[in-house]
Design a protein around this motif. Sequence first.
Motif, PDB file in Angstrom:
ATOM      1  N   SER A   1       0.790  -1.424   0.275  1.00  0.00           N
ATOM      2  CA  SER A   1      -0.028   0.064   0.037  1.00  0.00           C
ATOM      3  C   SER A   1       0.756   1.198   0.107  1.00  0.00           C
ATOM      4  CB  SER A   1      -0.975   0.097   1.113  1.00  0.00           C
ATOM      5  OG  SER A   1      -1.387   1.231   1.624  1.00  0.00           O
ATOM      6  N   THR A   2       0.320   2.295  -0.567  1.00  0.00           N
ATOM      7  CA  THR A   2       1.310   3.448  -0.641  1.00  0.00           C
ATOM      8  C   THR A   2       1.236   4.014   0.603  1.00  0.00           C
ATOM      9  OG1 THR A   2      -0.604   4.739  -1.578  1.00  0.00           O
ATOM     10  CG2 THR A   2       0.867   4.274  -2.892  1.00  0.00           C
ATOM     11  N   CYS A   3       0.463   3.913   1.730  1.00  0.00           N
ATOM     12  CA  CYS A   3       0.627   4.306   3.162  1.00  0.00           C
ATOM     13  C   CYS A   3       1.689   3.763   3.662  1.00  0.00           C
ATOM     14  CB  CYS A   3      -0.695   3.961   3.861  1.00  0.00           C
ATOM     15  SG  CYS A   3      -0.711   2.414   4.418  1.00  0.00           S
ATOM     16  N   ILE A   4       2.565   2.852   3.362  1.00  0.00           N
ATOM     17  CA  ILE A   4       3.875   2.428   3.824  1.00  0.00           C
ATOM     18  C   ILE A   4       4.868   3.198   3.386  1.00  0.00           C
ATOM     19  CG2 ILE A   4       2.971  -0.014   3.826  1.00  0.00           C
ATOM     20  CD1 ILE A   4       4.993  -0.776   1.790  1.00  0.00           C
ATOM     21  N   PHE A   5       4.828   4.247   2.505  1.00  0.00           N
ATOM     22  CA  PHE A   5       5.876   5.092   2.380  1.00  0.00           C
ATOM     23  C   PHE A   5       6.161   5.972   3.577  1.00  0.00           C
ATOM     24  CE2 PHE A   5       5.217   3.846  -2.188  1.00  0.00           C
ATOM     25  CZ  PHE A   5       6.375   3.673  -2.759  1.00  0.00           C
ATOM     26  N   PRO A   6       7.554   6.693   3.202  1.00  0.00           N
ATOM     27  CA  PRO A   6       7.773   7.567   4.242  1.00  0.00           C
ATOM     28  C   PRO A   6       6.877   8.859   4.200  1.00  0.00           C
ATOM     29  CG  PRO A   6       9.860   6.757   3.082  1.00  0.00           C
ATOM     30  CD  PRO A   6       8.674   6.264   2.355  1.00  0.00           C
ATOM     31  N   ASP A   7       6.724   9.403   5.649  1.00  0.00           N
ATOM     32  CA  ASP A   7       5.700  10.311   5.880  1.00  0.00           C
ATOM     33  C   ASP A   7       6.521  11.609   5.403  1.00  0.00           C
ATOM     34  OD1 ASP A   7       3.955  12.122   6.876  1.00  0.00           O
ATOM     35  OD2 ASP A   7       4.784  12.427   8.651  1.00  0.00           O
TER      36      ASP A   7
ATOM     37  N   THR B   1      -2.139   2.615  -4.901  1.00  0.00           N
ATOM     38  CA  THR B   1      -2.806   3.664  -4.240  1.00  0.00           C
ATOM     39  C   THR B   1      -4.415   3.273  -3.729  1.00  0.00           C
ATOM     40  OG1 THR B   1      -3.473   4.508  -6.661  1.00  0.00           O
ATOM     41  CG2 THR B   1      -1.314   5.464  -5.685  1.00  0.00           C
ATOM     42  N   SER B   2      -4.943   4.524  -3.259  1.00  0.00           N
ATOM     43  CA  SER B   2      -6.245   4.079  -2.744  1.00  0.00           C
ATOM     44  C   SER B   2      -7.235   3.302  -3.794  1.00  0.00           C
ATOM     45  CB  SER B   2      -7.070   5.390  -2.302  1.00  0.00           C
ATOM     46  OG  SER B   2      -6.248   5.825  -1.229  1.00  0.00           O
ATOM     47  N   VAL B   3      -8.046   2.303  -3.347  1.00  0.00           N
ATOM     48  CA  VAL B   3      -8.461   1.713  -4.307  1.00  0.00           C
ATOM     49  C   VAL B   3     -10.412   1.730  -4.091  1.00  0.00           C
ATOM     50  CG1 VAL B   3      -9.086  -0.748  -5.298  1.00  0.00           C
ATOM     51  CG2 VAL B   3      -6.953  -0.215  -4.176  1.00  0.00           C
ATOM     52  N   PHE B   4     -11.106   1.774  -4.936  1.00  0.00           N
ATOM     53  CA  PHE B   4     -12.638   2.108  -4.627  1.00  0.00           C
ATOM     54  C   PHE B   4     -13.266   0.789  -5.852  1.00  0.00           C
ATOM     55  CE2 PHE B   4     -12.178   4.942  -7.893  1.00  0.00           C
ATOM     56  CZ  PHE B   4     -13.391   4.850  -8.780  1.00  0.00           C
ATOM     57  N   GLY B   5     -14.502   0.360  -5.637  1.00  0.00           N
ATOM     58  CA  GLY B   5     -15.114  -0.178  -6.505  1.00  0.00           C
ATOM     59  C   GLY B   5     -16.360  -1.079  -5.868  1.00  0.00           C
ATOM     60  N   PRO B   6     -17.020  -1.892  -6.519  1.00  0.00           N
ATOM     61  CA  PRO B   6     -17.889  -2.910  -5.923  1.00  0.00           C
ATOM     62  C   PRO B   6     -17.568  -3.725  -4.818  1.00  0.00           C
ATOM     63  CG  PRO B   6     -18.390  -2.808  -8.267  1.00  0.00           C
ATOM     64  CD  PRO B   6     -16.851  -2.042  -7.884  1.00  0.00           C
ATOM     65  N   HIS B   7     -17.985  -4.242  -3.782  1.00  0.00           N
ATOM     66  CA  HIS B   7     -17.641  -4.900  -2.628  1.00  0.00           C
ATOM     67  C   HIS B   7     -16.628  -4.312  -1.638  1.00  0.00           C
ATOM     68  CE1 HIS B   7     -19.385  -8.630  -4.439  1.00  0.00           C
ATOM     69  NE2 HIS B   7     -18.930  -8.213  -5.388  1.00  0.00           N
TER      70      HIS B   7
ATOM     71  N   ASP C   1      10.464  -9.283 -11.433  1.00  0.00           N
ATOM     72  CA  ASP C   1      11.433  -8.265 -10.738  1.00  0.00           C
ATOM     73  C   ASP C   1      10.963  -8.295  -9.309  1.00  0.00           C
ATOM     74  OD1 ASP C   1      13.367  -6.642 -10.002  1.00  0.00           O
ATOM     75  OD2 ASP C   1      13.221  -5.277 -11.714  1.00  0.00           O
ATOM     76  N   VAL C   2      11.980  -8.537  -8.433  1.00  0.00           N
ATOM     77  CA  VAL C   2      11.510  -8.211  -7.067  1.00  0.00           C
ATOM     78  C   VAL C   2      11.338  -6.842  -6.483  1.00  0.00           C
ATOM     79  CG1 VAL C   2      14.121  -8.036  -6.243  1.00  0.00           C
ATOM     80  CG2 VAL C   2      12.272  -9.158  -4.857  1.00  0.00           C
ATOM     81  N   GLU C   3      11.913  -5.853  -7.550  1.00  0.00           N
ATOM     82  CA  GLU C   3      11.443  -4.592  -7.130  1.00  0.00           C
ATOM     83  C   GLU C   3       9.784  -4.384  -7.343  1.00  0.00           C
ATOM     84  OE1 GLU C   3      13.441  -1.989  -6.244  1.00  0.00           O
ATOM     85  OE2 GLU C   3      15.394  -3.229  -6.430  1.00  0.00           O
ATOM     86  N   PRO C   4       9.446  -3.898  -6.165  1.00  0.00           N
ATOM     87  CA  PRO C   4       7.708  -3.368  -6.314  1.00  0.00           C
ATOM     88  C   PRO C   4       7.461  -2.563  -7.400  1.00  0.00           C
ATOM     89  CG  PRO C   4       8.833  -2.509  -4.379  1.00  0.00           C
ATOM     90  CD  PRO C   4       9.899  -3.313  -4.931  1.00  0.00           C
ATOM     91  N   VAL C   5       6.057  -2.573  -7.849  1.00  0.00           N
ATOM     92  CA  VAL C   5       5.492  -1.692  -8.735  1.00  0.00           C
ATOM     93  C   VAL C   5       4.409  -1.005  -8.093  1.00  0.00           C
ATOM     94  CG1 VAL C   5       4.564  -1.279 -11.167  1.00  0.00           C
ATOM     95  CG2 VAL C   5       6.220  -3.473 -10.627  1.00  0.00           C
ATOM     96  N   ILE C   6       4.379   0.445  -8.285  1.00  0.00           N
ATOM     97  CA  ILE C   6       3.203   1.376  -7.888  1.00  0.00           C
ATOM     98  C   ILE C   6       2.062   0.862  -8.961  1.00  0.00           C
ATOM     99  CG2 ILE C   6       2.455   3.579  -7.693  1.00  0.00           C
ATOM    100  CD1 ILE C   6       4.919   4.250  -6.252  1.00  0.00           C
ATOM    101  N   LEU C   7       0.808   0.632  -8.487  1.00  0.00           N
ATOM    102  CA  LEU C   7      -0.424   0.787  -9.266  1.00  0.00           C
ATOM    103  C   LEU C   7      -1.177   1.769  -9.243  1.00  0.00           C
ATOM    104  CD1 LEU C   7      -0.967  -3.124  -9.120  1.00  0.00           C
ATOM    105  CD2 LEU C   7       0.732  -2.132 -10.540  1.00  0.00           C
ATOM    106  N   SER C   8      -1.265   2.710 -10.080  1.00  0.00           N
ATOM    107  CA  SER C   8      -1.931   4.077  -9.688  1.00  0.00           C
ATOM    108  C   SER C   8      -2.035   4.691 -10.945  1.00  0.00           C
ATOM    109  CB  SER C   8      -1.028   4.919  -8.891  1.00  0.00           C
ATOM    110  OG  SER C   8      -1.840   6.222  -8.986  1.00  0.00           O
ATOM    111  N   VAL C   9      -3.211   5.378 -11.123  1.00  0.00           N
ATOM    112  CA  VAL C   9      -3.431   6.418 -12.159  1.00  0.00           C
ATOM    113  C   VAL C   9      -2.259   7.367 -11.971  1.00  0.00           C
ATOM    114  CG1 VAL C   9      -5.907   5.978 -12.384  1.00  0.00           C
ATOM    115  CG2 VAL C   9      -4.904   8.054 -10.878  1.00  0.00           C
TER     116      VAL C   9
END
Length: 325
Positions: free
Chosen positions: A114-120, A171-177, A236-244
Motif C-alpha cells: 500500500s502507498t501508506c507504507i511510504f515515508p511520511d 494507491t487508494s482503491v474503490f469499487g464494488p464489494h 522483478d523483485v522491485e515492487p511496482v506502484i499501481l496507480s493512475v
Amino acid sequence: MASVVVTGGTGLIGKAIEHVINTEPVGSKFGKLPDETWIFVGSSEADLRDPEETRKLYEKYKPTHIIHLAALVGGVYRNMKYKLTFLRDNILINDNILHTAYTHKTAKVLSCLSTCIFPDDVVYPLDETKLHSGPPHESNFGYAHAKRLVDVQNRAYKEEFGCNFIAAIPTSVFGPHDNYDLENAHVIPALVHRCYLAKKNGTPFVVGGSGKPLRQFIFSYDLARCFIWMLRNHDDVEPVILSVSEEEEMSVKEIADAIVKAVGFEGQYSFDATRSDGQFRKPASNKRLLELMGGFEFTPFEEALDLSVKWFSENYETARTGNTT
C-alpha cells in the motif's frame, strides 16, 4: 495445470480479480488461461496467522501461484489504537504465506502492499525507490512496518533461495464489494454511504474537512487487471506502484461533487471545516507501471464511480456497512 490461489479473495480487490477472471475472454491479456484453476479464499477458510492452518490450506489447493491480498486492515483510528495488533498479525500472515510458499515450492507469489507504507517525510511524487527512505506516518506505524517487511522478505527469499516473490503497491482503491462501514471505510465508500443515507433519510450530506486535500484513486477492476498482468509477466523483485497518473489527482470536493451526482442527492450539502483534513496530498508516480505494461487504459473516474454506486445501492442489505441503518 496451474492453480492460482487468491488470499483475501472475498474482499474488494479479490472480488475485482474474480470479476475480471470470469468476464475477460479466456486466453486474453487479462483473462483466465485455458489450463488454470482460480481459487478465492476468505478468512473463514483459514486463519493465516496460524502456520498449521496456512500449511493445510496449501496442501488442500496445491497452488502453483499465489496472489496474496489477505491482511488485517482498518481505518486510521483503529490503526492508531491497535499498533501492535496490526504489526504482529500482519507479520504473522505474511511470514506464514511466504514461508509456506517456499517450503511447498510455489512458483510465484504476488503480494499486495500500500502507498501508506511510504515515508511520511518524502519528496513527491512517490516512486518505487523511496519505499525505505524514512519512517512511515505515525498513524500507520504497525501496518506500514509489517507491509514493508514483505518487500524485505521478498528480496531475502530471492537472494537466498531464488524464490520468485514480488509485490505491487496500489494507491487508494474503490469499487464494488468495498468496505462501507462508516467507522472504518476509506474516503470514497464512506462518502458514498453517507450520501446514500442522506438521500434515503432526507437529511443533510455533510463532508468532514475543507474538501481541499488531493487524492489518487484506482478503480478495483483496473487494479485487478494490473495484478493479473503482473502475475503473468513481471518477475522483478522491485515492487511496482499501481496507480493512475499524478495528473489525475482529485480534491475531496471534486470527489464529493461526483458522489452527489452519482447518488442523485438533491438535499443540503456542506463541508465541516472543523474536522481534520488529514494529509494534504501524497501523489504517486505510475511511470514504471506504464513503461512495463506498454500503456494501460484506465476506466474514467465518473464511469467507475457510477458502477460502484450502482452496486452499493443494489446490494445495500448485504454490503459491508457496519451496524448503521
